[in-house]
Enzyme design. Structure first.
Site, PDB file in Angstrom:
ATOM      1  CB  THR A 165      -0.943   0.033   1.225  1.00 46.31           C
ATOM      2  OG1 THR A 165      -1.760   1.205   1.140  1.00 46.31           O
ATOM      3  CG2 THR A 165      -0.215   0.055   2.558  1.00 46.31           C
ATOM      4  N   GLY A 166       0.366   2.299  -0.577  1.00 47.92           N
ATOM      5  CA  GLY A 166       1.071   3.571  -0.501  1.00 47.92           C
ATOM      6  C   GLY A 166       0.428   4.462   0.554  1.00 47.92           C
ATOM      7  CG  ASN A 167      -3.784   5.232   2.820  1.00 45.16           C
ATOM      8  OD1 ASN A 167      -3.405   5.631   3.920  1.00 45.16           O
ATOM      9  ND2 ASN A 167      -4.989   5.463   2.341  1.00 45.16           N
ATOM     10  CE  LYS A 187      -6.792   1.806   1.701  1.00 42.25           C
ATOM     11  NZ  LYS A 187      -6.999   1.023   0.473  1.00 42.25           N
ATOM     12  CG  ASP A 223      -9.829  -1.408  -3.752  1.00 38.91           C
ATOM     13  OD1 ASP A 223      -8.858  -0.734  -4.136  1.00 38.91           O
ATOM     14  OD2 ASP A 223     -11.010  -1.103  -3.999  1.00 38.91           O
ATOM     15  CG  PHE A 278      -7.429   7.691   4.868  1.00 36.95           C
ATOM     16  CD1 PHE A 278      -7.426   6.800   5.923  1.00 36.95           C
ATOM     17  CD2 PHE A 278      -7.836   7.226   3.619  1.00 36.95           C
ATOM     18  CE1 PHE A 278      -7.805   5.469   5.745  1.00 36.95           C
ATOM     19  CE2 PHE A 278      -8.210   5.905   3.418  1.00 36.95           C
ATOM     20  CZ  PHE A 278      -8.197   5.029   4.490  1.00 36.95           C
ATOM     21  N   GLY A 279      -9.382  10.229   3.694  1.00 38.37           N
ATOM     22  CA  GLY A 279     -10.508  10.001   2.785  1.00 38.37           C
ATOM     23  C   GLY A 279     -11.820  10.559   3.326  1.00 38.37           C
ATOM     24  CE  LYS A 300     -11.023   4.309   9.572  1.00 39.40           C
ATOM     25  NZ  LYS A 300     -10.260   4.893   8.468  1.00 39.40           N
ATOM     26  CG  HIS A 323     -14.233  -0.256   6.056  1.00 37.36           C
ATOM     27  ND1 HIS A 323     -14.131   0.783   6.937  1.00 37.36           N
ATOM     28  CD2 HIS A 323     -13.487   0.108   4.967  1.00 37.36           C
ATOM     29  CE1 HIS A 323     -13.387   1.744   6.405  1.00 37.36           C
ATOM     30  NE2 HIS A 323     -12.974   1.352   5.222  1.00 37.36           N
TER      31      HIS A 323
HETATM   32  P1  IMP Z   1      -8.826   2.497  -1.879  1.00 35.44           P
HETATM   33  O1  IMP Z   1      -8.957   2.352  -3.364  1.00 35.44           O
HETATM   34  O2  IMP Z   1      -8.991   1.234  -1.138  1.00 35.44           O
HETATM   35  O3  IMP Z   1      -7.577   3.220  -1.475  1.00 35.44           O
HETATM   36  O4  IMP Z   1     -10.007   3.377  -1.341  1.00 35.44           O
HETATM   37  C1  IMP Z   1     -10.786   4.166  -2.173  1.00 35.44           C
HETATM   38  C2  IMP Z   1     -11.168   5.432  -1.498  1.00 35.44           C
HETATM   39  O5  IMP Z   1     -12.158   5.140  -0.528  1.00 35.44           O
HETATM   40  C3  IMP Z   1     -10.056   6.152  -0.786  1.00 35.44           C
HETATM   41  O6  IMP Z   1      -9.439   7.089  -1.613  1.00 35.44           O
HETATM   42  C4  IMP Z   1     -10.784   6.867   0.309  1.00 35.44           C
HETATM   43  O7  IMP Z   1     -11.217   8.100  -0.150  1.00 35.44           O
HETATM   44  C5  IMP Z   1     -11.979   5.973   0.569  1.00 35.44           C
HETATM   45  N1  IMP Z   1     -11.742   5.139   1.746  1.00 35.44           N
HETATM   46  C6  IMP Z   1     -11.362   3.850   1.804  1.00 35.44           C
HETATM   47  N2  IMP Z   1     -11.246   3.442   3.074  1.00 35.44           N
HETATM   48  C7  IMP Z   1     -11.540   4.512   3.826  1.00 35.44           C
HETATM   49  C8  IMP Z   1     -11.575   4.736   5.222  1.00 35.44           C
HETATM   50  O8  IMP Z   1     -11.270   3.874   6.057  1.00 35.44           O
HETATM   51  N3  IMP Z   1     -11.943   5.961   5.611  1.00 35.44           N
HETATM   52  C9  IMP Z   1     -12.272   6.953   4.734  1.00 35.44           C
HETATM   53  N4  IMP Z   1     -12.233   6.815   3.434  1.00 35.44           N
HETATM   54  C10 IMP Z   1     -11.868   5.594   2.980  1.00 35.44           C
END
Ligand code: IMP
Length: 187
Positions: free
Chosen positions: A9-11, A14, A67, A143-144, A167, A172
């Site tokens: 992951t780059g996050n 996460k 994902d 984030f997100g 959290k 999830h």
């Molecule tokens: P990803 O493709 O799994 O990185 O997630 C897609 C997008 O969903 C991310 O860019 C976030 O904006 C959102 N996302 C995924 N998981 C979370 C979370 O735990 N909290 C808030 N936003 C999330």
């Protein structure tokens, strides 16, 4: 010797969430900053599988990828598998604008963890948290879409108003990672 998992992951958010969950199972986790393909698909399982296979091809190691998506009921599940793109384009404010005159605030996050060994098929683990989209952003953590999502059992706080530990009690991702870790320690 304890187990090790390689999480591609780059996050960093996460990764920290995963580190916390894996420590409950005494599994050490390394963050592999390998850039994997993120295909556009209407199913987050397919996205996770493609990303796991790509990471294994690039690293020749057993790999964990994850994902996730935010599924809003009144928007027929949008942004769902397109969450990453929607976050980058219209962001949290854009989603709040779409929801402006909508009373039904029900939403859920769905996470798919895919584990893959070289020359094997990926195995998937799921986690889902039900909640609501709040009317205004709240909190600075995470984030997100964390500032606009409140899990049903979270006492009204958004994910962004919670520390990582709190959290992880609801999220999830923590659920999917726990499902994976329970299986992984028995391998
Ligand atoms: P990803 O493709 O799994 O990185 O997630 C897609 C997008 O969903 C991310 O860019 C976030 O904006 C959102 N996302 C995924 N998981 C979370 C979370 O735990 N909290 C808030 N936003 C999330």
């Amino acid at each position: 010797m304890g187990k090790v998992a390689f999480f591609a992951t780059g996050n960093v958010h996460k990764f920290n969430e995963a580190r916390f969950v894996f420590s409950e199972f005494k599994v050490a986790v390394a963050m592999l900053k390998v850039k994997t393909v993120e295909i556009q698909d209407s199913d987050i399982e397919n996205i996770a599988v493609a990303s796991a296979l790509d990471a294994v091809k690039k690293c020749s190691l057993p790999i964990v990828v994850e994902d996730a998506g935010l599924f809003i009921r009144a928007l027929n599940g949008f942004p769902g598998p397109y969450s990453s793109y929607v976050f980058q384009t219209i962001g949290v404010n854009g989603v709040l604008k779409l929801m402006k005159d909508i009373d039904d605030r029900e939403a859920y996050f769905h996470s798919v963890v895919a584990f893959c060994r070289p020359r094997e098929k990926p195995i998937m683990f799921h986690g889902k948290v039900e909640g609501r989209i709040v009317h205004e952003e709240r909190g600075d953590e995470g984030f997100g879409f964390d500032p606009i999502f409140t899990p049903l059992k979270g006492g009204g706080k958004t994910f962004a108003e919670m520390g990582l530990e709190e959290k992880n009690r609801f999220s999830h991702r923590a659920l999917a990672l726990r499902n994976f870790a329970e299986w992984y320690i028995r391998q």
